[in-house]
Design an enzyme around this catalytic site. Structure first.
Site, short mmCIF file in Angstrom:
data_model
loop_
_atom_site.label_atom_id
_atom_site.label_comp_id
_atom_site.label_asym_id
_atom_site.label_seq_id
_atom_site.Cartn_x
_atom_site.Cartn_y
_atom_site.Cartn_z
N GLY A 244 0.72 -1.05 0.10
CA GLY A 244 0.25 -0.26 -0.11
C GLY A 244 0.80 1.10 -0.02
O GLY A 244 0.71 2.06 -0.55
N GLY A 472 1.43 -6.91 3.71
CA GLY A 472 2.72 -7.69 3.40
C GLY A 472 3.70 -7.46 4.59
O GLY A 472 4.94 -7.56 4.45
N THR A 473 3.19 -6.89 5.66
CA THR A 473 4.16 -6.53 6.85
C THR A 473 4.09 -7.66 7.79
O THR A 473 5.20 -7.62 8.50
CB THR A 473 3.63 -5.35 7.39
OG1 THR A 473 2.06 -5.47 7.67
CG2 THR A 473 3.85 -3.99 6.58
N GLY A 514 0.45 0.29 13.16
CA GLY A 514 -0.42 -1.20 13.28
C GLY A 514 -0.08 -1.95 14.43
O GLY A 514 -0.84 -2.79 15.03
N ALA A 515 1.14 -2.57 14.18
CA ALA A 515 1.98 -3.48 15.13
C ALA A 515 1.44 -3.18 16.44
O ALA A 515 1.03 -4.13 17.38
CB ALA A 515 3.08 -3.86 14.57
N ARG A 618 10.40 -2.88 21.54
CA ARG A 618 10.18 -4.39 21.17
C ARG A 618 10.25 -4.74 20.03
O ARG A 618 9.43 -4.41 19.04
CB ARG A 618 9.34 -5.08 22.11
CG ARG A 618 9.29 -6.46 22.40
CD ARG A 618 8.22 -7.11 23.02
NE ARG A 618 7.60 -6.34 24.14
CZ ARG A 618 7.76 -6.62 25.47
NH1 ARG A 618 8.84 -7.82 25.50
NH2 ARG A 618 7.57 -6.35 26.64
N LEU A 620 8.99 -7.41 17.60
CA LEU A 620 7.98 -8.38 17.83
C LEU A 620 8.22 -9.77 16.90
O LEU A 620 7.78 -10.76 17.23
CB LEU A 620 6.56 -8.04 17.47
CG LEU A 620 5.91 -6.69 18.15
CD1 LEU A 620 4.87 -6.46 17.50
CD2 LEU A 620 6.18 -7.06 19.58
N GLY A 692 7.35 2.13 15.59
CA GLY A 692 7.11 2.04 14.65
C GLY A 692 8.38 1.32 13.76
O GLY A 692 9.64 1.84 14.25
N GLU A 695 8.09 2.39 8.17
CA GLU A 695 8.33 3.67 7.47
C GLU A 695 9.91 4.16 7.88
O GLU A 695 10.34 5.03 7.33
CB GLU A 695 7.40 4.74 7.88
CG GLU A 695 6.20 4.26 7.08
CD GLU A 695 4.88 5.20 7.47
OE1 GLU A 695 4.70 6.07 6.86
OE2 GLU A 695 4.58 5.08 8.66
#
Length: 734
Positions: A244, A472-473, A514-515, A618, A620, A692, A695
């Site tokens: 995206g 796709g992340t 998002g994460a 952290r 993930l 984050g 990006e």
């Protein structure tokens, strides 16, 4: 429901006590097999047999007004089911901030602006019929050359206010060394692999849209508003999204037109934007002009920093590229001036593209910092060290976590940064001039509202559900890892359901939030399950040890399947930013290093290797996080060297609209890239402690390449991309 807003630091909890050992590990994506076998269905795949296909008719000029639309020839073509224009619902602007039609306002805002849609039995017929639709216009002179327009300084567009702290002119005049440079960047396209695509169908008065969209909760609201129906009558599905990069954060015109068309013909309607048409219908990153001014003392300590820019937007849109966003907290300096002026143009809308602000802003500020280091006779890393602030230099807030100095140290050691940087143009290998460069990376961190439901089934298997998307992340995988760590389950015993607005709402994929946000909602839901498990074990939640599907406490070990007592345990978690984000300055950080070779005869640039060290809170999943960073660094190579969406300033048309002319980096352009992380859980950011990632990798990457090009050949380019023609005249004699 367990609800926690980040109004205070989230001290170590169940996630830190967990012993399953899956969180952070470089696990393969759990959705990988579905993708490589074709079982994963994207927006328009697996359409029903009675699906019709749509093509969009765009404005033939860049400025003017529509006088008539004649669809007779198109409607006469065999296989055409409908030609749609004049529907009032087409006149509203979507969240991509693009007008969908001239209906109600016959003004043409840009070339390619959608005016009508053709629906037919096949894609080929629809596209041929679209060419037959006649659009009559009264053309007017357009503002197609952004640099020829007068900037607006007093505007209310965008979210970054003008900042003027201290007397800039006086500070610069008192500085021992100053830099005053202007940098320019061109339009960049999001250019995701999966095209902007939608499959829409109605069942009675309820609409289902399967779309390639990053933020489906917001999309549902927008679609309902534009169509004039209740949000409860709209369902948006996006279980798999093929990239995206910000271009799919909003609702594009193809979504609304497909819904209208499906209603009109009573059949499902599919649309996939051709790549060239995406240039007009999908927002892009604004071209910019950036002026950087720095003032420092003789020891290199910056006293004044100014980042003043001009970005563009059309008259129908409200976004403005936040160019200096990454510069705000990056370096010390009492006097600080930041401003982004606006020019209005008759071109497609600009919008948020991967790392809005930081991606291109770092090219300018990091180039200026390197030039300042050279003027002072300092190593570029040493200059950055001397200007590392102890607190946010603009707000005075403490940093949540900031390991940028460690990124410099580890990055330099791993890359092999020399004690003395070679002078530009002095290192050669035959016809190739070799150079190295580095740059800092920064990407602001955000936590947003997110919810998740976790179901521990009677058999001890867990399911995570939320409307979060995976573009796709690796979202499927990291949410499974969070739940598995919390509940003591291997990842193969955790199912994840995403991409459906019938599921608990999240903020979707965008802004690199998002994460951390969705993962935190999963943590909170799992904590409620632990409370119930503790009750059944006659133990406090913090006395439980969960591993491999069993719960241990008080000398007992009981399988989860036994503790469920034949019924599922269901919990709901909700998290949000709270006041902690206002008390601390939050960002992800990094240091990027590049080695390039510049051909002394042709000016060709080849990136030979890149390395980055990053502070992201952290981690993930080490593999998916690294993949995201590498992807950003690859994009940094591309915007430094090749990406350039060229506008014909006579007509307002993009002349490089597709991958034939708009050159992204391909495998041959990408060298070995090494990525490592400095992990420190950020208890101020969110319950999962992650900042984050997505990006961050692009921020500073292009600057590191540009600085390396200068070190290789002695030519400093201020106007991206760095193409051979900009180097040839300044190359040293062979």
């Amino acid at each position: 429901m367990s609800e926690l807003m980040m109004d205070a630091p989230y001290r170590p909890g169940a996630l830190d006590r967990a012993t399953q050992g899956v969180l952070g590990k470089p696990l393969d994506r759990i959705d990988g097999p579905a993708k490589v076998t074709g079982a994963a269905r994207y927006a328009v795949e697996g359409a029903p047999a009675n699906t019709a296909y749509m093509a969009i008719v765009g404005a033939p000029v860049g400025s003017g007004r529509v006088t008539e639309i004649d669809a007779a020839a198109a409607e006469a073509l065999p296989g055409v089911l409908a030609v749609i224009h004049g529907d009032r619902r087409m006149a509203a602007g979507g969240s991509n901030a693009q007008r969908l039609s001239a209906q109600g306002s016959d003004r043409i805002f840009h070339r390619g602006q959608p005016l009508a849609a053709v629906v037919a039995e096949t894609v080929e017929i629809a596209r041929e019929a679209a060419r037959l639709v006649r659009v009559d216009v009264e053309e007017t002179p357009g503002r197609f050359d952004a640099r020829a327009q007068t900037p607006q300084t007093d505007h209310k567009t965008g979210f970054l206010p003008t900042i003027a702290k201290g007397d800039l002119d006086a500070a610069l005049a008192a500085s021992a060394v100053t830099i005053d440079r202007t940098y320019t960047t061109p339009v960049h396209f999001p250019a995701a692999l999966e095209p902007h695509a939608t499959l829409a169908w109605w069942e009675g008065d309820k609409l289902t849209v399967r779309s390639s969209n990053q933020v489906i909760g917001s999309a549902r609201t927008t679609i309902a508003k534009l169509l004039g129906v209740g949000a409860d009558r709209v369902r948006v599905l996006a279980p798999f999204v093929g990239g995206g990069f910000g271009g799919k954060t909003g609702v594009g015109p193809e979504v609304i037109l497909a819904a209208i068309a499906a209603e009109r013909i009573g059949r499902p309607v599919s649309v996939s934007l051709p790549r060239a048409q995406s240039a007009a219908l999908v927002h892009h990153r604004s071209a910019t002009v950036q002026r950087i001014r720095l003032g420092a003392d003789a020891d290199g300590r910056i006293d004044a920093i100014a980042h003043e820019s001009v970005a563009q937007q059309n008259d129908d849109s409200g976004f403005l590229e936040p160019v200096p966003f990454g510069t705000l907290p990056l370096y010390r300096g009492t006097v600080r001036h930041f401003r982004t002026d606006l020019v209005r143009v008759d071109l497609p809308a600009t919008g948020a593209v991967r790392a809005p602000g930081e991606a291109i802003g770092t090219f300018a500020v990091e180039g200026a910092i390197d030039e300042l280091a050279e003027r002072l006779g300092l190593d570029p890393i040493e200059l950055r060290r001397r200007n590392e602030p102890e607190v946010d230099p603009l707000s005075g807030k403490p940093f949540s976590t900031r390991r940028l100095l460690d990124c410099y140290t580890q990055g330099a050691a791993r890359f092999g940064w020399p004690e003395t940087l070679p002078k530009p143009g002095t290192v050669r290998e035959g016809d190739w001039l070799i150079g190295i460069g580095m740059a800092a990376s920064l990407r602001g961190n955000f936590t947003v509202n997110a919810e998740a439901r976790v179901r521990l089934a009677a058999d001890g298997r867990a399911t995570v559900e939320c409307d979060m998307t995976d573009i796709g992340t690796g979202t499927y995988t990291i949410l499974a890892q969070v739940a598995g760590e919390m509940l003591g389950l291997p990842v193969d015993r955790v199912d994840v359901r995403l991409g459906d607005t019938d599921l608990p709402p999240s903020a979707g994929s965008g802004g690199s939030f998002g994460a951390g946000s969705a993962g935190s909602a999963v943590v909170l839901a799992c904590e409620d399950i632990l409370v119930e498990l503790g009750r059944r074990m006659n133990a406090a939640p913090d006395e439980l040890e969960l591993k491999d599907g069993c719960v241990r406490a008080g000398g007992r070990e009981v399988p989860l399947a036994e503790l469920t007592r034949g019924e599922a345990i269901v919990a709901h978690g909700k998290t949000g930013p709270g006041s902690q984000s206002k008390r601390t300055s939050q960002a992800s950080h990094g240091a990027q290093f590049a080695e390039v070779a510049v051909n002394a005869i042709t000016g060709e640039v080849r990136v030979r290797r890149m390395l980055g060290v990053f502070d992201v809170g952290r981690v993930l999943n080490e593999k998916t996080a690294r993949s995201q960073i590498v992807g950003g660094m690859v994009w940094g190579i591309a915007y430094a060297l090749t990406e350039h969406a060229v506008v014909d300033v006579r007509t307002g048309q993009f002349v490089t609209p597709d991958f034939g002319e708009y050159h992204v980096a391909t495998s041959a352009d990408v060298p070995p890239i090494e990525v490592s992380f400095i992990e420190e859980v950020d208890e101020h950011a969110n319950p999962v402690g992650a900042k984050g990632v997505g990006e961050l990798g692009i921020s500073g990457a292009g600057a590191a390449v540009a600085n390396a090009v200068y070190n290789a050949c002695g030519v400093r380019v201020y106007d991206l991309p760095i193409t051979p023609d900009k180097l040839l005249a300044g190359l040293p004699d062979v």
